[in-house]
Design an enzyme around this catalytic site. Structure first.
Site: not given
Ligand SMILES: [Zn+2]
Length: 416
Positions: A154, A297, A96, A316
Site C-alpha cells: 500500500d 484509509d 508502510n 492522505g
Molecule cells: Zn492506505
C-alpha cells in the site's frame, strides 16, 4: 461482566434487527436475550443502550498507524485511541512504516505494542515485497505466523504483473488476501489530484481515472491466473466473473468529489477525489452489494509535513473519527442504503475479506459498536485523539455517530 441493555441489536450475520440485551463475560458474549430476559447478569456492570443501535464490533481494514518510524504523526496508542472514538473495535494497519513491516520481527513489534498500548485490536498487514520495493517477495509465511491478516505494498501498487503473480500464488497457499493499491505509476507520475475540469481550473497536475483501472485490469487477470484472493477498489466487472476479488470504499470518496478540491492540502489523498459520476458509481456499488467494505484509509501526517503547498504535501487524511458519521449522513439518512447494509459494510463485509467471522452469538468475541442515529455532534479536529490534524471535515456537524466502543468485554471508549 458487562450487560448492554435496552438496545436495538443489528446483526447482519443472522439478519437480526430486534430489541435485545447482551451479556458480555470477559472476552466473550455470554448471553443474548429479549429485553429484560437475561438470566445471569445480576452482578454485571450495565450500559443502558436505550435509543441506540448495538452492532457487532466495527472493523477498519485499511489504516496507517505510523509506528514504527513516524511517531510524530501517529502511534499505535494514539491511532487506536482515535479508532475507539470512531467506533472501531479492530483495525488493520498498512505496512508502510519505517522500517517497512516486511518481516516477522516488525510484525511482532506491532503486535506487542498493540497489546501493551492499543485501545482496540490491531491486525497488521505485511508488506508484499521486501521494503515494498517491488523486487522480491517478503517473508510472508513468517509474518503470517507472527499475526498478519493480509499483505499489501500500500502506498504503491505491486510493481509488476510477474511479482503480483508470485505473491498471489504464494498467498493462495497461505489463504491470505492480497490488498492492492490500484495505480499505474506511469500514468499517475507527478499527479496530485484526479485529471479533469477541476484539475485544469486549479492548474494542478492530474492523473486520469485510467491510472486506477489499468492496474485493476492487470491484477484481475493475475487473480484469474492464480486463483488468489485479491482485494482492491472499484472492481465491479471482475466480480461478475465470479473471481475471488473484493473491494473497499472510503468515506471521503463517497462524500467528496474533485470539484471540492481547493489548494488546501487536506483535500489531497490517493486515490484522488474522483468525478461526480464516479462517486455516483461508488454509491451504487455500496447499495447493490458490489462493495464489500467501508475502510477509512486513516492516514495521519503531522502538520509540519502536511500543511505545505498542495503539490508538495503527502497524500492522505484522518479517517477513524468521522467514518460512521459520514456513512450515516451520506448513505443512510439519504435513503441510499438500509441501516443493516451499512452495518454489514463495517462488520461482516470486511471480516469476510479477511477470512474472519463477525457475528453476535454466544461464545463469540465480546466486541460491540454502539451508535446513535440522531445524536447531533460536531467533529472538532483539535479534539481528535490522533496526533495529526489533517481532516477536511473539521467543524462538520453530524447527525448520529459512535457512542460506545466495546473491545473484549470492556468499554474502550464512551462519548458522554
Ligand atoms: Zn492506505
Amino acid at each position: 461482566m458487562l450487560l448492554i441493555k435496552n438496545g436495538r441489536v443489528l446483526d447482519p450475520a443472522s439478519k437480526t434487527d430486534a430489541p435485545r440485551d447482551i451479556l458480555l463475560d470477559g472476552e466473550h458474549i455470554a448471553e443474548i436475550a429479549p429485553t429484560g430476559k437475561i438470566q445471569h447478569g445480576d452482578n454485571a456492570q450495565t450500559f443502558d443502550a436505550a435509543g441506540l443501535i448495538v452492532a457487532p464490533g466495527f472493523i477498519d481494514m485499511h489504516c496507517h498507524l505510523r509506528e514504527p518510524g513516524q511517531e510524530n504523526s501517529e502511534t499505535i496508542e494514539t491511532g487506536s485511541h482515535a479508532a475507539a472514538r470512531g467506533g472501531f473495535t479492530a483495525i488493520c494497519c498498512m505496512p508502510n512504516t519505517k522500517p517497512v513491516n516486511d518481516n516477522a520481527s516488525i510484525t511482532r513489534f506491532i503486535v506487542d505494542r498493540a497489546k501493551a498500548f492499543g485501545h482496540v485490536r490491531v491486525w497488521p498487514i505485511g508488506a508484499a515485497s521486501i521494503g515494498s520495493k517491488g523486487e522480491n517477495i517478503s517473508e510472508i509465511a513468517a509474518m503470517r505466523d507472527a499475526g498478519i491478516v493480509a499483505v499489501s505494498d500500500d502506498g504503491k501498487p505491486i510493481a509488476t504483473a510477474k511479482l503480483a503473480r508470485q505473491i498471489m500464488d504464494y498467498c493462495r497457499t497461505l489463504d491470505l488476501p492480497v490488498i492492492e493499491h490500484a495505480e499505474d505509476v506511469s500514468l499517475a507520475a507527478g499527479a496530485v489530484m484526479r485529471e479533469g475540469i477541476a484539475s485544469t481550473r486549479l492548474g494542478l497536475p492530474g492523473m486520469p481515472a485510467a491510472a486506477e483501472s489499468v492496474c485493476v485490469a492487470r491484477d484481475v487477470q493475475v487473480a484469474e491466473l492464480t486463483g488468489g484472493r485479491l482485494h482492491i477498489a472499484q472492481v465491479r466487472f471482475a466480480k461478475q466473473n465470479g473471481l475471488r476479488v473484493t473491494c473497499e470504499v472510503t468515506p471521503h470518496h463517497f462524500t467528496l468529489i474533485d470539484e471540492d478540491v481547493t489548494y488546501d492540502s487536506r483535500y489531497k489523498m490517493n486515490p484522488p477525489l474522483a468525478a461526480r459520476e464516479d462517486r455516483e458509481a461508488l454509491l451504487e456499488g455500496l447499495a447493490d452489494g458490489t462493495v464489500d467494505a467501508i475502510a477509512t484509509d486513516h492516514a495521519p501526517h503531522e502538520p509540519a509535513i502536511k500543511d505545505v503547498e498542495f503539490d508538495k504535501a503527502p497524500f492522505g487524511i484522518l479517517g477513524f473519527e468521522t467514518a460512521v458519521g459520514l456513512a450515516l449522513e451520506q448513505l443512510v439518512h439519504t435513503g441510499r442504503i438500509p441501516l443493516m447494509r451499512m452495518v454489514e459494510l463495517f462488520t461482516t463485509g470486511p471480516a469476510r475479506v479477511l477470512g474472519k467471522d463477525r457475528r453476535l452469538a454466544v461464545g463469540e468475541p465480546a466486541d460491540l459498536t454502539i451508535f446513535s442515529l440522531d445524536r447531533p455532534w460536531t467533529y472538532q479536529v483539535r479534539e481528535s485523539a490522533s496526533k495529526s490534524r489533517n481532516s477536511p471535515f473539521d467543524a462538520h456537524a453530524f447527525k448520529g455517530g459512535p457512542v460506545a466502543t466495546v473491545v473484549a468485554g470492556k468499554i474502550a471508549y464512551q462519548h458522554l
